[in-house]
Write an enzyme that holds these catalytic residues in place. Structure first.
Site, mmCIF file in Angstrom:
data_model
loop_
_atom_site.group_PDB
_atom_site.id
_atom_site.type_symbol
_atom_site.label_atom_id
_atom_site.label_comp_id
_atom_site.label_asym_id
_atom_site.label_seq_id
_atom_site.Cartn_x
_atom_site.Cartn_y
_atom_site.Cartn_z
ATOM 1 N N TYR A 15 0.988 -1.448 -0.110
ATOM 2 C CA TYR A 15 -0.312 0.072 -0.062
ATOM 3 C C TYR A 15 0.728 1.445 -0.332
ATOM 4 O O TYR A 15 0.665 2.118 -1.031
ATOM 5 C CB TYR A 15 -0.807 -0.074 1.126
ATOM 6 C CG TYR A 15 -2.100 1.115 2.035
ATOM 7 C CD1 TYR A 15 -2.414 1.525 0.728
ATOM 8 C CD2 TYR A 15 -1.412 2.362 2.170
ATOM 9 C CE1 TYR A 15 -3.450 2.555 0.642
ATOM 10 C CE2 TYR A 15 -1.926 3.756 2.081
ATOM 11 C CZ TYR A 15 -3.505 3.539 1.180
ATOM 12 O OH TYR A 15 -4.083 4.563 1.640
ATOM 13 N N ASP A 39 -10.703 9.041 4.837
ATOM 14 C CA ASP A 39 -9.234 9.803 4.809
ATOM 15 C C ASP A 39 -9.587 10.813 4.175
ATOM 16 O O ASP A 39 -9.510 11.389 3.086
ATOM 17 C CB ASP A 39 -9.095 8.782 3.842
ATOM 18 C CG ASP A 39 -7.241 9.818 4.060
ATOM 19 O OD1 ASP A 39 -6.866 10.568 3.897
ATOM 20 O OD2 ASP A 39 -6.593 8.538 2.799
ATOM 21 N N ASP A 99 -3.018 5.441 9.387
ATOM 22 C CA ASP A 99 -3.932 4.803 8.976
ATOM 23 C C ASP A 99 -4.499 3.592 9.645
ATOM 24 O O ASP A 99 -3.374 2.648 10.510
ATOM 25 C CB ASP A 99 -4.053 4.706 7.460
ATOM 26 C CG ASP A 99 -3.578 5.709 6.558
ATOM 27 O OD1 ASP A 99 -3.817 6.305 7.126
ATOM 28 O OD2 ASP A 99 -3.622 4.681 5.313
#
Lengths: 124, 124
Positions: A15, A39, A99
């Site tokens: 990612y 996000d 994240d």
């Protein structure tokens, strides 16, 4: 049966690499069908593949370098701190989000929530 | 109306200081009524004040040093990476969890979820 730690860490590293140097479709390939993206946290949750693709397509043309700082996996879920440096002309914009992701049995991402705000952006 | 960034960052710093050098009741005072604790993620969620107090009372007698590494606030929620070093005799056990918290309007913690696993423990 949750995906194992090693496979989840591979997905996270992919990612981060793809956000830096890959295409929107590279990133999208890491997401499971039906995945959601928020996000940053507090904005509208993206629930369709098209809207998630649009999100990563917007950053695809940028000159970005990314690196993982720290990833923690627990029970098939993970949280990780990483850094994104975006170069625009002579300026560098550095952001280090945390994240939070959930994963399916194949370590595909089923949800992503990114913690950061404009206050965290450093310009040099 | 979410608690503001500055007050949330204060609560996080107090949390880290109290986990290191405070009492279980110091930590408990940062939690709102009805708060929940899942530490680590995947274990049973503690939903009563008594069970949350029990959790912090277990670490209260330990010789621990804590420090904040990075905190990100978004929309009245936060994720932060911090380090806990526990000294037992000549050995040091270092763990750096990522905690995810939600807060009420007064920046009291309404939920905490801690991402870490035994694989993350470093012994020196």
């Amino acid at each position: 049966m949750a995906a194992d730690r090693v496979r989840i860490l591979e997905t996270i590293q992919n990612y981060i690499d793809f956000v830096g140097k890959g295409t929107a479709d590279d990133v999208l390939g890491l997401y499971a069908e039906g995945a959601t993206v928020e996000d940053p946290v507090g904005t509208d949750v993206r629930t369709t593949r098209e809207s998630i693709r649009e999100f990563y397509a917007a950053i695809e043309p940028l000159e970005q370098e990314t690196r993982l700082i720290s990833a923690k996996v627990a029970d098939g879920q993970a949280a990780f701190l990483f850094e994104i440096v975006t170069r625009v002309g002579d300026q560098s914009y550095t952001l280090a989000p945390i994240d939070v992701m959930t994963f399916d049995d194949d370590a595909k991402i089923t949800s992503m929530r990114a913690f950061w705000s404009n206050d965290d952006m450093a310009i040099s």
